[in-house]
Design an enzyme around this catalytic site. Structure first.
Site, short mmCIF file in Angstrom:
data_model
loop_
_atom_site.label_atom_id
_atom_site.label_comp_id
_atom_site.label_asym_id
_atom_site.label_seq_id
_atom_site.Cartn_x
_atom_site.Cartn_y
_atom_site.Cartn_z
N ASN A 1 23.26 17.19 -19.11
CA ASN A 1 24.59 16.99 -19.69
C ASN A 1 24.71 17.84 -20.95
O ASN A 1 24.13 17.50 -21.99
CB ASN A 1 24.80 15.50 -20.01
CG ASN A 1 26.15 15.23 -20.67
OD1 ASN A 1 27.03 16.09 -20.67
ND2 ASN A 1 26.31 14.04 -21.23
N LYS B 1 27.27 18.28 -22.70
CA LYS B 1 28.24 17.69 -23.64
C LYS B 1 29.20 18.78 -24.15
O LYS B 1 29.55 19.68 -23.41
CB LYS B 1 27.52 16.95 -24.77
CG LYS B 1 26.54 15.89 -24.23
CD LYS B 1 26.03 14.95 -25.30
CE LYS B 1 25.09 13.93 -24.67
NZ LYS B 1 24.68 12.89 -25.64
N HIS C 1 30.05 7.76 -19.07
CA HIS C 1 29.10 8.02 -20.15
C HIS C 1 29.49 7.19 -21.37
O HIS C 1 30.66 6.97 -21.65
CB HIS C 1 29.09 9.51 -20.51
CG HIS C 1 27.95 9.89 -21.39
ND1 HIS C 1 27.96 9.69 -22.75
CD2 HIS C 1 26.75 10.45 -21.10
CE1 HIS C 1 26.81 10.11 -23.25
NE2 HIS C 1 26.06 10.58 -22.29
N GLU D 1 29.64 7.74 -24.42
CA GLU D 1 30.52 8.39 -25.38
C GLU D 1 31.98 8.32 -24.92
O GLU D 1 32.89 8.19 -25.75
CB GLU D 1 30.07 9.83 -25.60
CG GLU D 1 28.74 9.92 -26.34
CD GLU D 1 28.00 11.23 -26.17
OE1 GLU D 1 26.85 11.32 -26.66
OE2 GLU D 1 28.56 12.16 -25.55
N GLU E 1 21.52 4.54 -19.45
CA GLU E 1 21.38 5.19 -20.74
C GLU E 1 21.51 4.16 -21.86
O GLU E 1 22.63 3.76 -22.20
CB GLU E 1 22.46 6.26 -20.92
CG GLU E 1 22.39 7.41 -19.94
CD GLU E 1 23.22 8.60 -20.42
OE1 GLU E 1 22.62 9.65 -20.67
OE2 GLU E 1 24.44 8.45 -20.55
N GLY F 1 20.54 10.70 -28.11
CA GLY F 1 20.65 11.64 -29.21
C GLY F 1 20.03 11.18 -30.51
O GLY F 1 20.16 11.85 -31.54
N SER G 1 17.19 10.05 -24.44
CA SER G 1 16.34 11.04 -25.12
C SER G 1 15.10 11.41 -24.31
O SER G 1 13.99 11.53 -24.84
CB SER G 1 15.93 10.55 -26.52
OG SER G 1 17.05 10.45 -27.36
#
Length: 304
Positions: free
Chosen positions: A60, A62, A146, A148, A221, A227, A267
């Protein structure tokens, strides 16, 4: 002779024009085919045996990259050597870089998008890109749900119902989907990890047929590990993956639970991939930062 009448001459000229135009069209098709021909990849080892789950390593990117940097990382991946035959690899790039990937990235790495619209048809959906448009462009995968996107970017995020609808629309259009779920740090500490995951999965389970699940991978996730450099231990990740598989068995079917791939996405990088991928219910990863570096292939080769 009768052949040289104006009518016959016009007919012959029109036919010749038609042949010329057809020739141009065929030539253009050949040019497009040549332009779209991607570098040929290579594999090593044996593919997954019947009944075994092949690994799925997704990248990904991003909101990262320029035209120049994307070309550089594609060249790095193109020269990175063979991909294990029991691993499927996909890169989910920003929309503006999908064209580059479809023409310049090795052909054994699928190209995916990071989201799509909930609209089933074309129309007045300003700012949206539909699943049907992605399929038409040659895209194979899309990420839905996701964290985010669920959280939102200074605006309302996508709730469970919307993510489930997008998942169904994407599947109906012909895309394969990495469906992301996961808990926040405070939810992990409160011991409600599986409650959160179940809440995110439940609307999807209601909408999808058993056949739909053949084109779905669940990307677990933990939000607190995305991150941040923090990573669930292999044992922690395995425990949650096993619980997710158990939930699917109870709420969808045993066959789907056995077949569905569950990726880990907190991560993961070359340094920890091998231990994570060795767990029986971890079938791959959804990789963020490391997918923009040569280290991505260390993750891919972590299955060896």
């Amino acid at each position: 002779s009768d052949f040289c009448t104006p009518t016959n001459i016009h007919y012959t000229m029109d036919k010749l024009k038609g042949l010329v135009n057809k020739g141009k069209e065929e030539a253009e098709k050949v040019v497009r085919k040549v332009q779209q021909k991607r570098p040929i990849g290579s594999s090593t080892g044996e593919p997954a045996a019947d009944g075994e789950r092949a690994y799925l390593i997704g990248g990904n990117w991003k909101c990262n990259g320029t035209m120049s940097s994307v070309k550089e990382i594609m060249n790095t991946f193109n020269d990175a050597g063979p991909i294990p035959a029991n691993v499927e690899v996909a890169i989910c790039a920003p929309y503006i870089h999908l064209g580059l990937c479809l023409t310049g990235l090795r052909d054994d790495i699928s190209v995916g998008a990071q989201n799509c619209g909930v609209n089933e048809k074309f129309g007045a959906y300003t700012g949206q890109i539909s699943a049907a448009q992605l399929v038409d462009a040659g895209i194979e995968w899309v990420i839905i749900g996701h964290s985010e996107c669920r959280e939102g970017f200074e605006m309302a995020g996508e709730d469970e119902e919307l993510c489930a609808k997008k998942l169904k629309v994407a599947l109906d259009a012909g895309l394969k989907v990495m469906f992301a779920i996961g808990e926040k740090k405070e939810e992990r500490e409160a011991g409600t990890t599986m409650d959160v995951c179940a809440k995110q999965l439940a609307p999807a389970a209601k909408l999808l047929s058993e056949d739909d699940w053949k084109n779905v991978a669940i990307a677990y996730e933990p939000v607190w590990a995305i991150g941040t450099g923090l990573t669930a231990t292999p044992e922690m990740a395995q425990e949650t993956h096993a619980s997710i598989r158990g939930w699917v068995a109870e709420n969808v079917s045993g066959d789907v639970a056995k077949a569905v791939r569950i990726q880990y996405g907190g991560s993961m990088k070359g340094a920890n991939a091998k231990d994570l991928l060795a767990q029986p219910d971890i079938d791959g990863g959804l990789i963020g930062g490391a997918s923009l570096k040569a280290d991505f292939f260390n993750v891919i080769n972590g299955v060896l």
